[in-house]
Design a protein around this motif. Structure first.
Motif, short mmCIF file in Angstrom:
data_model
loop_
_atom_site.label_atom_id
_atom_site.label_comp_id
_atom_site.label_asym_id
_atom_site.label_seq_id
_atom_site.Cartn_x
_atom_site.Cartn_y
_atom_site.Cartn_z
N THR A 301 35.38 41.07 32.32
CA THR A 301 34.01 40.87 32.83
C THR A 301 32.96 41.44 31.89
OG1 THR A 301 34.13 42.94 34.10
CG2 THR A 301 34.77 40.90 35.24
N ALA A 309 29.94 38.98 37.32
CA ALA A 309 30.76 40.18 37.21
C ALA A 309 30.95 40.83 38.58
CB ALA A 309 30.11 41.17 36.24
N GLU A 312 33.40 38.71 40.65
CA GLU A 312 34.78 38.92 40.19
C GLU A 312 35.30 40.28 40.66
OE1 GLU A 312 38.08 37.87 39.04
OE2 GLU A 312 36.71 36.64 37.84
#
Length: 475
Positions: A301, A309, A312
């Motif tokens: 990321t 990010a 995720e």
């Protein structure tokens, strides 16, 4: 696009949802109906296409009518053959049977359905790269070879052009600051392939090339819409009328939508990502790192946009207990390599999503020279008691680490420039102390501050400090 750096991460819809969308696309649904119709009475030519006399029956089966009915039926049949929904059993006799892939559309997994759809997509993209070759017969030389030069058509260049357009559309759709769900004007997409990035006002020649590209893309996106790749609003027919013709109605010349608007569908995002991966690009998708280690998460990321990010990281955290997750993240954030500052920044951002159960992990690293600063920030933000004040050395180390991470993440951004100005303003002796900080990125950070600070005097101080830091590192 270069295949050496990763593309922005895409947030794909669930495969089950995408498979349903694929099955409902006009082209695949027509191809499946024709595949079920295939049998001993159906005949094809040497290329696998339906014989001309059978096209009316195929069109009727599909409920098609009008001048384009036979062409649509032929297109659906070709897609069925290419996707394996129809099998040619005897090329000489031209006989066919139902293909093995047809069963995947009804009894296969969502991934199976999408695999069939991808094969259909390849057929359509290949067809879209081929212009309307009315002169194909005249250009055929002895031996059956086609003289492409007489057609003023380069098959490889045409395919590369369409691939480039689709790649740009993907970038505009999935990037952090891209169009997202908004349609992209066709002129902008054409210009992205024609107009050099360093050109000011385009020349008349360039504008004419953009116009020609728009007309070509208009035809291509009309072909790509039935397979579900895009939603497309075609170029207004009035724009293509002869200048001598009277317009049917008053039109608004400022309405950009008249020049064509294209939107990549969720299914299209899936399809183009699959093609980009096959072509060797690094095209991440949010959620791929959820079952990986913390080191893979932080590195993976590193160059994601902030919202991607976070998405995720949230998926990664869902699979772990807060305390265990914090311990893994902190362990992965250590290091003196060039990527370490950005890992620590991503670690800090990930820890902001973790609950109070993680507190013991943060207290365990309070004395760690690399992690003690971010641990104090985390604990203080949550009102924890007994958090020791940081030493001046730790404050300066954390400052250098933070700026190094921002440089790696964003480059010379406006936000970083504001951070640099704030640091120099708040600490009058910042540069006198900062060059002594024992951090691998100290010299690079101070050089960057010298580039970014608008005040020449302050910038000079930063460059002097950078020189001292580099001399100290070399010694």
């Amino acid at each position: 696009m270069s295949d050496s750096s990763p593309l922005p991460p895409v947030r794909l819809h669930p495969e089950a949802e995408l498979a349903r969308a694929a099955l409902s696309t006009p082209l695949l649904s027509r191809a499946a109906r024709l595949a079920r119709w295939a049998g001993p009475d159906i005949r094809v030519d040497a290329g696998g296409g339906l014989l001309e006399e059978q096209l009316p029956a195929a069109a009727e089966l599909l409920g098609l009518s009008g001048d384009e009915a036979a062409a649509y039926a032929a297109e659906a049949w070709r897609a069925a053959v290419d996707a394996g929904l129809v099998e040619i059993t005897d090329e000489e006799a031209g006989t066919v049977a139902v293909g093995a892939e047809l069963a995947l559309l009804t009894g296969g997994s969502p991934h199976d359905v999408l695999t069939v759809w991808l094969a259909t997509l390849e057929t359509v993209i290949g067809d879209a790269s081929v212009p309307d070759l009315d002169g194909l017969v005249d250009a055929t030389e002895e031996g059956g070879e086609v003289d492409f030069s007489s057609l003023e058509w380069d098959p490889e260049a045409e395919a590369e052009f369409l691939d480039g357009v689709l790649g740009n559309l993907y970038l505009l759709t999935v990037s952090e600051d891209g169009s997202g769900g908004s349609p992209v004007p066709l002129p902008a997409l054409a210009a992205s392939m024609i107009v050099p990035s360093d050109m000011g006002d385009p020349t008349n020649d360039v504008l004419e090339q953009v116009s020609d590209a728009m007309m070509r893309l208009d035809d291509q996106f009309r072909m790509l819409e039935p397979v579900g790749l895009v939603e497309y609003q075609p170029v207004d027919e009035a724009l293509m009328a002869d200048a001598d013709e009277e317009p049917a109605a008053t039109v608004d010349d400022t309405d950009v939508s008249r020049y064509g608007m294209v939107r990549l569908t969720p299914l299209g995002e899936y399809g183009l990502r699959a093609r980009l991966l096959d072509a060797g690009f690094e095209a991440p998708a949010v959620g791929e790192l959820a079952d990986k280690g913390a080191d893979v998460l932080l590195d993976g990321t590193a160059h994601f946009g902030q919202s991607a990010a976070q998405a995720e990281t949230e998926q990664w955290l869902v699979r772990r207990e807060p305390l265990t997750a914090a311990q893994e993240l902190l362990a992965a954030a250590r290091g003196a390599d060039a990527g370490a500052p950005l890992r620590r920044l991503r670690c800090q951002q990930a820890l902001s999503l973790v609950g109070p159960e993680a507190e013991p992990a943060l207290r365990d690293v309070l004395d760690d020279p690399e992690l003690g600063g971010l641990a104090r920030v985390w604990l203080s933000e949550r009102g924890a008691s007994g958090v020791p004040a940081p030493s001046q050395d730790l404050v300066f180390w954390l400052t250098i680490d933070t700026v190094a991470a921002q440089l790696a993440a964003e480059g010379n951004s406006e936000e970083l420039q504001a951070l640099v100005e704030g640091l120099a303003e708040q600490h009058s002796g910042f540069f006198a102390a900062a060059w002594r900080v024992e951090h691998p990125a100290t010299a690079d950070v101070l050089e960057a501050m010298g580039r970014l600070h608008p005040d020449k005097k302050v910038a000079k101080e930063a460059r002097k400090a950078a020189f001292k830091a580099r001399s100290q590192q070399a010694g």
